[in-house]
Motif scaffolding. Structure first.
Motif, mmCIF file in Angstrom:
data_model
loop_
_atom_site.group_PDB
_atom_site.id
_atom_site.type_symbol
_atom_site.label_atom_id
_atom_site.label_comp_id
_atom_site.label_asym_id
_atom_site.label_seq_id
_atom_site.Cartn_x
_atom_site.Cartn_y
_atom_site.Cartn_z
ATOM 1 N N CYS A 221 46.086 37.272 39.486
ATOM 2 C CA CYS A 221 44.786 37.942 39.602
ATOM 3 C C CYS A 221 44.433 38.632 38.280
ATOM 4 C CB CYS A 221 44.816 38.937 40.756
ATOM 5 S SG CYS A 221 43.225 39.717 41.052
ATOM 6 N N ARG A 222 45.427 39.274 37.688
ATOM 7 C CA ARG A 222 45.161 39.947 36.415
ATOM 8 C C ARG A 222 44.713 38.964 35.344
ATOM 9 N NH1 ARG A 222 49.675 44.699 35.391
ATOM 10 N NH2 ARG A 222 48.958 45.994 37.096
ATOM 11 N N GLU A 223 45.312 37.793 35.415
ATOM 12 C CA GLU A 223 44.979 36.810 34.385
ATOM 13 C C GLU A 223 43.624 36.145 34.658
ATOM 14 O OE1 GLU A 223 47.633 33.445 34.205
ATOM 15 O OE2 GLU A 223 46.149 32.411 32.958
ATOM 16 N N ILE B 130 47.276 43.084 45.130
ATOM 17 C CA ILE B 130 46.216 42.430 44.344
ATOM 18 C C ILE B 130 46.152 43.036 42.945
ATOM 19 C CG2 ILE B 130 43.744 41.909 44.262
ATOM 20 C CD1 ILE B 130 43.795 42.299 47.395
ATOM 21 N N GLU B 131 46.242 44.363 42.901
ATOM 22 C CA GLU B 131 46.209 45.063 41.613
ATOM 23 C C GLU B 131 47.320 44.551 40.703
ATOM 24 O OE1 GLU B 131 47.120 49.233 42.120
ATOM 25 O OE2 GLU B 131 47.616 49.457 40.002
ATOM 26 N N PRO C 213 40.481 39.572 36.142
ATOM 27 C CA PRO C 213 40.900 40.945 35.845
ATOM 28 C C PRO C 213 39.998 42.013 36.472
ATOM 29 C CG PRO C 213 40.152 39.792 33.848
ATOM 30 C CD PRO C 213 40.282 38.767 34.922
ATOM 31 N N VAL C 214 38.730 41.681 36.675
ATOM 32 C CA VAL C 214 37.827 42.686 37.253
ATOM 33 C C VAL C 214 38.280 43.082 38.657
ATOM 34 C CG1 VAL C 214 36.179 41.003 38.203
ATOM 35 C CG2 VAL C 214 35.383 43.301 37.581
ATOM 36 N N MET C 215 38.873 42.131 39.349
ATOM 37 C CA MET C 215 39.367 42.397 40.708
ATOM 38 C C MET C 215 40.577 43.343 40.662
ATOM 39 S SD MET C 215 38.700 41.256 43.904
ATOM 40 C CE MET C 215 39.526 41.642 45.451
ATOM 41 N N SER C 216 41.488 43.089 39.734
ATOM 42 C CA SER C 216 42.666 43.962 39.596
ATOM 43 C C SER C 216 42.248 45.371 39.229
ATOM 44 C CB SER C 216 43.599 43.437 38.505
ATOM 45 O OG SER C 216 43.938 42.113 38.752
ATOM 46 N N GLU C 217 41.296 45.459 38.301
ATOM 47 C CA GLU C 217 40.840 46.795 37.872
ATOM 48 C C GLU C 217 40.191 47.548 39.024
ATOM 49 O OE1 GLU C 217 38.208 46.164 34.543
ATOM 50 O OE2 GLU C 217 39.777 44.996 33.534
#
Lengths: 166, 288, 766
Positions: B88-90, B82-83, B93-97
């Motif tokens: 997901c990053r696009e 996921i990171e 982004p809060v989830m990746s972070e």
């Protein structure tokens, strides 16, 4: 199937570049198989709660806690342990050499895990910043060195590996 | 050394088979989806199972992809997946972070989102964030699929609300529009966070807050929201900033804080205020 | 000892790479946990759930009848053994006998064909307990009504390490007391210009040697052979001699690489239990503890210190008084010596004319406490160095200058009867102050602190060694010092290479096998470089003296005609290497000469301590006042080591010790609640991590060659820990105005102290 003794798993995987086959029990961890059955004792057992990183090995290039990674999950995968880092001509991997050069260990119990964790980082990110090194290595504990020499060793290894790539 | 007690491993080929196995083994079996928490609990004899049903072999459960207005995150996706997921990053982004800071690099490589949510450890980072982001869990049982809100999925500390034959297959997270601002912050002393706080604000054109969702985790059996806090968090940005302390108090009340080794209830109450202020500053771009 | 001050070093005083480097980076370094013996069985331990209870009955039959189980060891079935051990006080049963004294104490051990089978059998042992009232705090334990842990009278151990009486076993929970007094403190306090009085707490800490305790024992016709992760194999041998009533020649301890010690592997731990298992099962038995079991085996002594210190109008410290309560837990282990050392270490490194220290070490129903890096000094330096800052603030003096103004001077006998001070604290302090930028302005929320300490170190001087010079010019060094990571396997052969003039790589180290290597009392108290180093130097020289006689013989000249040069001798035109001397002497290119040395409490070592272990440390912190989180931004250390045989290793000791000190200062603490250890695992016991380290670290060594070790060396490796917890408290005070006197300074504690300090100043919480 007997309730007490579940069926054995026929486990085949690539270990340090060579295929191995070994039987294991389903609840056995990768470290138990490596240390107990395959006599590769480089992965050390310490905290057993995935905090310290002493048991780190690489599975398909990713660091895992071999003390809590079930051995059967290595089926068909590629496992790298500290014993697999030296070259055939016995030259050390640059990370190993830099750990020696920078006095990046004392008792040595964390060292195999540290080096493999660092390898996973540098293979993925060849030119990490200090912050990236610290973030990646934050789950590997060392009680001897105060970490600073390890940071220096990883920094230096990144430079050596970069130069070797040309 | 602390050995694991003996158990058998089963690897269902598909969800249907998994559901049947769960049903068949009842209390003696459980799903195994990464083991970063389950195996620790079993090693400490807090849990005993004779059968582990390894769900990771089921194809497709580790996908992270855009589906309609959602980001779908498969239950079998590891924290690392996921990171690192470009989508997901696009899109979120809060989830990746958040995922980049779960536990450590080894846990992130093997632990899965589904395992994390189903284990319902009260200090879960993903559960808190997904509650604020209004994620919806997908559960597949013998009789079909059902959707659960995070609140519904997380029944208590170490307790989920899935039926005996149900498998969590993934989470749908609504895609944030351009006016949505999200932040996840945590404060940690030991290996697990002492407090996690997720804030999701919907802004209007003038930069005022149309709607707010805020969840806190680690300080109650399951992550929680507070209606009172969220209504205090909506309105003109300036006035919301004046009400942050009040909103934090409402959240703290909702969580029914207790003293434990992580900290006193009083300290946790204080930290909720600190993190809420910081999250609000981040969402409202007040950090300069 | 010959004066070699003018000597140019070839091998020593250089950071040669570690001897164990290749083995440790390649996973080949052997630790006891890696050792397997043929036919070896495995033991697992059943532990008490109660802090204090009588064992009413135990039924082990179900466990014993399980497939794969060989035996169950229990405390009421040790006929033929002397089951109590302890080098200071023989109070510790190898497995609980009649009663348990702390939650986690071993009550039985299952011996089986593999670890899992042994572990599975544990739950089939049924023990009936009658719970007894438990006592967890030293002051409560000293109340007349307190439950008594030990009903027996004890013998004092001959190897207890100090000359005074043992006070344990006299019908109270007092394990040991120690008192120091000179001058007249009451009179001095009465006329003082300023006084600070307060109470300080140093927590129970866990050493976290990454390798948990492990041992393998075999009891056979030859006696007892044990592979152990022990720091002091010869001390363990002495305990086992009593348990098995055998001569020491029949007890063999073998110690390969040790995965961290820090004092926690000093003295006897699980060796009696595992050897009793092997004795019972009549086969080799391995006992590998988990970290969680190690946390139930040994911890550091916590200390509550009431202290007052007085200065005169010139800012000179004129008096110090302390009353210390220390907590040894259920057994004495090495705490009687910790009691004496912590009392001594209340004084330095300042010259104080009026002193009174009263220290009581008390039994409680907690995990036994023993040696831990810093050894009593860290405990009381939390009080002492905090109080120095408090006093400086009170009289309006800069805390650095206040220290310089009062520090013990070189050659000053600041502790009556002890060795005059052999360090240079003013120099050490200045180096650290300069490296920290002491006078430079600080950003908001930052604070700085500097501290120092001096410990009477080196333990008891009893050490021997042998240097075997082989006819091919190589050498073998036989040492009883264990390689814990500190680098003794690198430093000691450096000395051999320096003396004999042979290449470093040709000096092999053979270590820590009590059947083979000569006696060395211990590997601890920072003593190895000083004591074993000196022995190695003397043994090398003795080998050379023998080879000079051999050279005289083969050349047919008088010894006086022979001159030694690097790597051999000259005599007129003739020039022979050591290899040539030996080959010509034996008329074969083989054979050897054995150089020996014995160090005892005599000559340079007649006066204790062997040396003063001194260091200065300093830090800069930033404090997040909203959360109370402290971040260490800078660290400076200065080890006053006389001469660093290997400077990189010496500096490595300093930063390692400082990091542990930081951990105890910021987050490490074992906590008990309802008689149980609450955070006995690494998920909840917080250790220093990568991200905790300061971004700026400056390590320096002062090398005045003022020690009694080889070339003027003194020990290091503990001193940088000792002042760190106080430094953190002082730096937090400097940053926030909040004074915290209890370590660790966790975020919540700091947040509360800041809030309270603001309230006291009449400010509102922001």
């Amino acid at each position: 199937m007997s309730k007490d003794r579940p069926a054995l798993v026929e486990l085949r995987f690539e270990l340090n570049g060579k295929d191995v086959a070994v039987e294991c029990e389903p609840q056995q961890t990768l470290s138990e198989v490596l240390r107990g059955r395959l006599n590769l004792t480089g992965a050390k057992i310490s905290c057993e709660v995935q905090v310290c990183g002493a048991c780190t090995v690489l599975v398909d290039a990713l660091p895992v806690s071999s003390c809590t990674y079930l051995a059967y999950e290595a089926q068909g995968r590629s496992v790298t342990t500290i014993e697999g880092l030296e070259g055939r001509d016995r030259t050390l991997h640059p990370i190993q050499q830099c750990f020696i050069d920078e006095f990046a260990f004392q008792c040595g119990f964390c060292t195999p895990g540290m080096i493999l964790s660092a390898k996973a980082l540098l293979d993925d990110n060849p030119d990490p910043t200090d912050d990236e090194i610290i973030h990646h290595m934050d789950g590997n504990l060392c009680r001897c060195t105060g970490y600073v020499p390890i940071l220096k060793a990883i920094r230096k290894a990144a430079a050596v590996m970069k130069e070797a790539r040309g | 050394m602390m050995p694991l007690r003996r158990f058998a491993i089963h690897r269902p080929a598909d969800l249907g088979e998994a559901a049947e196995m769960l049903d068949h083994y009842g209390d003696t079996g459980t799903l195994y989806a990464g083991g970063t928490e389950l195996l620790l609990a079993m090693r400490h004899d807090l849990l005993r199972y004779e059968h582990l049903i390894d769900i990771k072999a089921v194809a497709g459960l580790d996908r992270v992809e855009r589906r309609d207005g959602h980001l779908y995150i498969g239950a079998g996706a590891t924290h690392r997946t996921i990171e690192r997921s470009a989508v997901c990053r696009e899109l979120l982004p809060v989830m990746s972070e958040m995922e980049a800071n779960v536990a450590n690099v080894r846990v992130r490589a093997t632990g899965t989102l589904g395992g994390n949510l189903c284990f319902a450890e009260p200090h879960s980072d993903p559960a808190t964030l997904l509650l604020a982001l209004d994620g919806t869990a997908r559960a597949q049982g013998k009789s079909g699929e059902r959707m659960l809100s995070m609140d519904e999925l997380l029944a208590g500390a170490y307790e989920n609300s899935l039926a005996q034959d149900e498998v969590l297959t993934g989470v749908d997270v609504p895609l944030p529009g351009p006016s949505q601002r999200n932040a996840y912050l945590k404060f940690q002393v030991h290996e697990r966070p002492l407090l996690g706080l997720a804030l999701s604000l919907e802004l209007d054109d003038g930069g005022d807050i149309r709607e707010a969702r805020c969840a806190i985790g680690c300080v109650s059996p399951t992550p929680c929201r507070s209606e009172a806090a969220e209504s205090l968090l909506a309105g003109p940005a300036d006035s919301v900033e004046q009400r942050l302390q009040e909103a934090a108090a409402a959240l703290a009340d909702e969580a029914a804080l207790t003293d434990d080794r992580e900290g006193s209830a009083e300290y946790k109450r204080h930290l909720i205020g600190v993190l809420l202020h910081r999250a609000a500053r981040k969402c409202l771009n007040r950090d300069g | 000892m010959s004066d070699d001050k003018g000597r140019d070093f070839e091998v020593v005083n250089r950071s040669v790479p570690r001897r164990d480097g290749r083995a440790k980076v390649s996973g080949r370094a052997l630790y006891v946990s890696d050792v397997k013996l043929p036919g070896m069985a495995y033991a697992k331990v059943l532990r008490s759930p109660y802090a204090h209870a009588r064992i009413v009955s135990m039924d082990t039959s179900k466990a014993e009848s399980r497939p794969g189980v060989y035996n169950v060891l229990r405390g009421d079935d040790l006929e033929g053994l002397n089951p109590y051990f302890g080098h200071a006080v023989k109070d510790h049963p190898l497995v609980a006998i009649d009663k348990v004294r702390y939650a986690g104490e071993p009550v039985a051990a299952v011996i089986a064909e593999d670890e899992l089978t042994a572990y599975e059998a544990l739950e089939f042992i049924h023990v009936e307990y009658e719970e007894l009232p438990a006592v967890m705090e030293p002051q409560e334990a000293l109340e007349p009504s307190a439950p008594l842990l030990h009903q027996r009278e004890f013998e004092a151990g001959a190897l207890r390490g100090f000359e005074g009486e043992v006070t344990a076993g006299r019908g109270t929970n007092l394990c040991q007391e120690h008192h120091i007094k000179w001058g007249d403190v009451d009179e001095a306090f009465a006329k003082a210009a300023a006084v600070v009085v307060a109470e300080y707490y140093f927590p129970m800490a866990y050493a976290y040697a990454m390798e948990p305790y492990v041992a393998i024992a075999e009891v056979g016709d030859q006696g007892v052979t044990i592979y152990s992760s022990a720091q002091h194999p010869f001390m363990v041998r002495h305990d086992l001699k009593t348990i098995f009533d055998m001569p020491v020649s029949q007890i063999r301890l073998i110690v390969p690489f040790v995965g961290g010690g820090y004092g926690s592997k000093s003295y006897t731990k699980i060796e009696p239990l595992v050897s009793a298992c092997a004795w019972k099962a009549r086969r080799p038995v391995k006992l590998q503890l988990s970290v969680e079991e190690a946390m139930l085996t040994t911890r550091g002594d916590d200390a509550l210190t009431w202290m007052r210190t007085a200065v005169d109008a010139d800012g000179k410290i004129i008096a110090r008084q302390a009353k210390i309560y220390m907590n040894t837990g259920a057994y004495a282990e090495n705490s009687p010596l910790v009691c004496e050392k912590s009392s001594n270490r209340c004084v330095g490194p300042y010259a104080i004319p009026n002193v009174q220290i009263d220290n009581q070490m008390v039994y409680t129903n907690t995990v036994p406490a023993s040696s831990f890096r810093g050894f009593g000094c860290a405990q009381v330096t939390m009080a002492g160095e905090s109080q120095i800052d408090e006093l400086a603030a009170k009289i309006g003096m800069d805390p650095y200058e206040f220290r310089v103004h009062n520090a013990a001077q070189p050659k000053q006998e600041f502790f009556p009867g002890m060795r005059p001070f052999d360090g240079t604290l003013t120099q050490d302090l200045k180096i650290v102050a300069d490296n920290l930028g002491w006078k430079e302005p600080l950003p908001d929320g930052h604070g700085r602190s500097i501290g120092c300490s001096a410990s009477d170190a080196g333990a008891y001087p009893l050490t021997s060694t042998a240097v075997r010079v082989h006819a091919d010019g190589s050498a073998s060094l036989m040492i009883g010092s264990t390689e814990l990571g500190q680098g003794s396997h690198t430093v000691l052969p450096q000395i051999v290479a320096e003396e004999l003039g042979v290449p470093f790589d040709l000096v092999r180290v053979v270590s820590s096998d009590t059947a083979i290597t000569p006696y060395d009392r211990s590997t601890g108290a920072s003593r190895t470089t000083t004591l074993m180093g000196r022995a190695v130097q003397e043994a090398s020289r003795e080998a050379m003296e023998q080879m000079v006689r051999m050279a005289a013989d083969v050349l047919g000249v008088k010894e006086s005609e022979i001159a030694t040069v690097r790597g051999g001798i000259t005599c007129g035109e003739a020039k022979l290497t050591w290899s040539e001397v030996l080959t010509r002497y034996y008329r074969l290119p083989d054979g050897e000469v054995i150089g020996r040395a014995y160090i005892r409490k005599d000559g340079d070592f007649a006066q204790l301590p062997v040396f003063w272990e001194a260091a200065s440390t300093g830090i800069e912190v930033s404090v997040d006042e909203e959360t109370g989180k402290v971040t260490m931004e800078k660290l400076g250390t200065c080890g006053d080591v006389g001469l660093a045989i290997n400077p990189a290793l010496a500096e490595g000791q300093d930063i390692g010790a400082a990091t542990t000190g930081m951990g105890i200062g910021m987050f490490e603490e074992l906590e008990f609640d309802r008689n149980q250890l609450l955070n006995g695992n690494l998920l909840e016991y917080r250790l220093p991590r990568f991200s905790d380290m300061p971004r700026t670290v400056k390590l320096e060594l002062v090398q005045n060659r003022d020690g009694v070790g080889p070339y003027g060396a003194k020990g290091g490796g503990e001193a940088s820990l000792n002042s760190l917890p106080a430094n953190i408290a002082n730096a937090v005070y400097a940053a926030t105005g909040a004074r915290i006197r209890r370590a660790p300074l966790t975020p919540e504690k700091v947040w509360r102290a800041i809030r309270d300090a603001r309230a006291a100043r009449g400010e509102n919480e922001s």
